[in-house]
Write an enzyme that holds these catalytic residues in place. Structure first.
Site, mmCIF file in Angstrom:
data_model
loop_
_atom_site.group_PDB
_atom_site.id
_atom_site.type_symbol
_atom_site.label_atom_id
_atom_site.label_comp_id
_atom_site.label_asym_id
_atom_site.label_seq_id
_atom_site.Cartn_x
_atom_site.Cartn_y
_atom_site.Cartn_z
ATOM 1 N N TYR A 142 0.818 -1.216 0.000
ATOM 2 C CA TYR A 142 0.000 0.000 0.000
ATOM 3 C C TYR A 142 0.852 1.267 0.000
ATOM 4 O O TYR A 142 0.383 2.338 -0.346
ATOM 5 C CB TYR A 142 -0.963 0.023 1.199
ATOM 6 C CG TYR A 142 -2.041 -1.034 1.157
ATOM 7 C CD1 TYR A 142 -2.148 -1.899 0.075
ATOM 8 C CD2 TYR A 142 -2.954 -1.172 2.180
ATOM 9 C CE1 TYR A 142 -3.131 -2.876 0.032
ATOM 10 C CE2 TYR A 142 -3.941 -2.148 2.146
ATOM 11 C CZ TYR A 142 -4.014 -2.993 1.074
ATOM 12 O OH TYR A 142 -4.981 -3.963 1.032
ATOM 13 N N LYS A 193 3.595 -15.418 2.569
ATOM 14 C CA LYS A 193 3.530 -16.191 1.320
ATOM 15 C C LYS A 193 4.975 -16.498 0.929
ATOM 16 O O LYS A 193 5.441 -16.162 -0.163
ATOM 17 C CB LYS A 193 2.783 -15.359 0.259
ATOM 18 C CG LYS A 193 2.456 -16.095 -1.017
ATOM 19 C CD LYS A 193 1.320 -17.070 -0.879
ATOM 20 C CE LYS A 193 1.104 -17.815 -2.181
ATOM 21 N NZ LYS A 193 0.258 -19.010 -2.053
ATOM 22 N N ASP A 225 -2.926 -18.229 1.927
ATOM 23 C CA ASP A 225 -4.067 -18.943 1.339
ATOM 24 C C ASP A 225 -4.603 -19.980 2.333
ATOM 25 O O ASP A 225 -5.815 -20.141 2.506
ATOM 26 C CB ASP A 225 -3.712 -19.578 -0.010
ATOM 27 C CG ASP A 225 -2.311 -20.173 -0.043
ATOM 28 O OD1 ASP A 225 -1.535 -19.945 0.903
ATOM 29 O OD2 ASP A 225 -1.987 -20.882 -1.011
ATOM 30 N N ASP A 249 -5.351 -6.759 5.834
ATOM 31 C CA ASP A 249 -6.559 -6.063 5.400
ATOM 32 C C ASP A 249 -7.641 -7.103 5.065
ATOM 33 O O ASP A 249 -8.795 -7.014 5.506
ATOM 34 C CB ASP A 249 -6.205 -5.231 4.153
ATOM 35 C CG ASP A 249 -7.277 -4.252 3.769
ATOM 36 O OD1 ASP A 249 -8.295 -4.167 4.484
ATOM 37 O OD2 ASP A 249 -7.119 -3.574 2.741
ATOM 38 N N ASP A 253 -10.965 -8.676 7.695
ATOM 39 C CA ASP A 253 -12.375 -8.575 7.283
ATOM 40 C C ASP A 253 -13.033 -9.950 7.309
ATOM 41 O O ASP A 253 -14.195 -10.094 7.692
ATOM 42 C CB ASP A 253 -12.486 -7.992 5.865
ATOM 43 C CG ASP A 253 -12.703 -6.486 5.899
ATOM 44 O OD1 ASP A 253 -12.381 -5.874 6.942
ATOM 45 O OD2 ASP A 253 -13.174 -5.928 4.895
#
Ligand code: NAD
Length: 361
Positions: A142, A193, A225, A249, A253
């Site tokens: 970001y 990852k 994942d 992020d 959620d």
């Protein structure tokens, strides 16, 4: 003792939920003899409308001078067509950078009385869910280099966003996660990852180094994942989950959904020292703004986190949290968490009920 709090009501339902949190704080202040001095500033779409900028300099100044910031939400369709740096969401990134907030703490707790709102089977939920997600907030994709370029092939224009993490950035968020784990069930799951990304391989090696300083805490690694899957398959295996800006992020959620409603969950963004910015995890919910339908609990619980983390007012924070639990046990629900046999109430009435439920023994 006096505490200076900057209020950012923002857009959409932001002002409605902030109003209830302020009433709760004022009640706590009156009862426990604390002075909370509030200064309200414009940030987000409302700030853009008034000044042409989503984060005016004087708003950031007020936040920097305060002991803590309480934010409602920013954004809405009206401002979606603006260029990236003028959009309300850009103000959030500006606040994080300007206030040095590198860690985002999101407790994902399933209240016993809201078990019905959880989409998972009751045998998966068991006695409840209590996960603390620690998301890196000032680095990664970001904030990395971004841009557009044209390559000499026939695929057309290309856009890129760079994911980069330094040892120092990983170390400070890692230590915060291990410190949190010491106060909880002493387990850290670091999500990356590392099978694909070089930045994740660095992330993982730093976490392994930090773990040596915390022999009481168990560290495990999980690919993102798999983590997305495990949150649904067996959420009770997690205690503290620490991860990068973008993975955090998304996973936070997901975790919020398995705990019932987005209207229930608070968050804290922290930097060095005691200063913090506290906000509900939901957005500005333009679809229900101004209709007395917003659930103010996430914002009220954010205020409780502020009392605990920034002001060391543990008893006062607990008082608010227990009042919320009592109101839910009493069967009172805003529309987002409504179920059969419960009593439907609006935003302001939910605020009243929580204030009445504070026992102040
Ligand atoms: P949202 O969180 O605003 O809303 C998603 C859904 O959840 C909607 O149906 C909404 O009605 C419901 N909801 C959210 N909060 C609620 C509450 N307290 N009580 C009851 N129901 C609630 O997400 P969105 O619709 O994707 O985004 C709307 C706007 O908010 C966008 O402009 C987005 O950029 C912005 N946004 C801001 C923040 C922030 O300020 N931190 C975070 C996320 C999104």
């Amino acid at each position: 003792m006096a505490y200076q709090i900057t209020l950012i009501p923002g857009d959409g339902i932001g002002p409605e939920v902030i109003k209830e949190a302020v009433r709760v704080l004022e009640t706590v202040g009156d009862t426990f003899g604390h002075q909370f001095d509030f200064e309200e500033v414009l940030v987000g779409g409302c700030a853009y409308d008034a000044t042409g900028e989503p984060l005016p300099r004087e708003s950031l100044d007020s936040c920097q001078k305060s002991d803590a910031v309480l934010l409602g939400a920013v954004g809405g369709e009206k401002w979606d067509g603006l260029p990236g740096h003028q959009r309300p969401e850009a103000a959030l990134l500006g606040l994080r950078k300007g206030l040095g907030l590198y860690a985002n703490l999101r407790p994902a707790i399933l209240h016993e009385s809201l078990k019905n709102a959880c989409p998972l089977r009751s045998d998966i939920v068991g006695e409840g869910i209590d996960i603390c997600i620690v998301r890196e907030l000032m680095g990664g994709i970001y904030f990395g280099e971004k841009g557009r370029r044209t390559n000499n092939d026939d695929m057309g224009e290309e856009a890129f966003d760079v994911e980069a993490y330094s040892v120092g950035e990983v170390e400070r968020i890692g230590r915060l996660a291990f410190e949190m784990a010491l106060k909880r069930d002493r387990k850290v799951t670091s999500v990356d990852k590392a099978n694909v990304l070089e930045s994740s391989r660095l992330w993982r090696s730093v976490m392994i180094e930090i773990a040596k300083d915390y022999p009481e805490v168990t560290l495990e690694h999980m690919y993102v994942d798999n983590a997305a899957m495990q949150l649904i398959r067996n959420p009770r295996q997690f205690d503290v989950l620490v991860t990068t800006n973008m993975f955090g992020d998304i996973l936070s959620d997901e975790a919020s959904m398995i705990t019932g409603s987005i209207g229930m969950l608070p968050s804290a963004s922290l930097g060095e020292g005691k200063f913090g910015m506290y906000e509900p995890i939901h957005g500005s919910a333009p679809d229900i703004a101004g209709q007395d339908k917003a659930n103010p609990i996430a914002t009220i619980l954010s205020a409780a986190m502020m009392l605990r983390i920034s002001f060391d007012l543990e008893n006062e924070a607990k008082e608010i949290e227990e009042a919320v639990t009592r109101v839910l046990e009493g069967g009172y629900r805003t529309p987002d968490i409504m179920s059969d046999g419960c009593k439907l109430v609006g935003t302001a009435e939910m605020g009243n009920l929580i204030i009445q439920a504070m026992s102040f023994e």
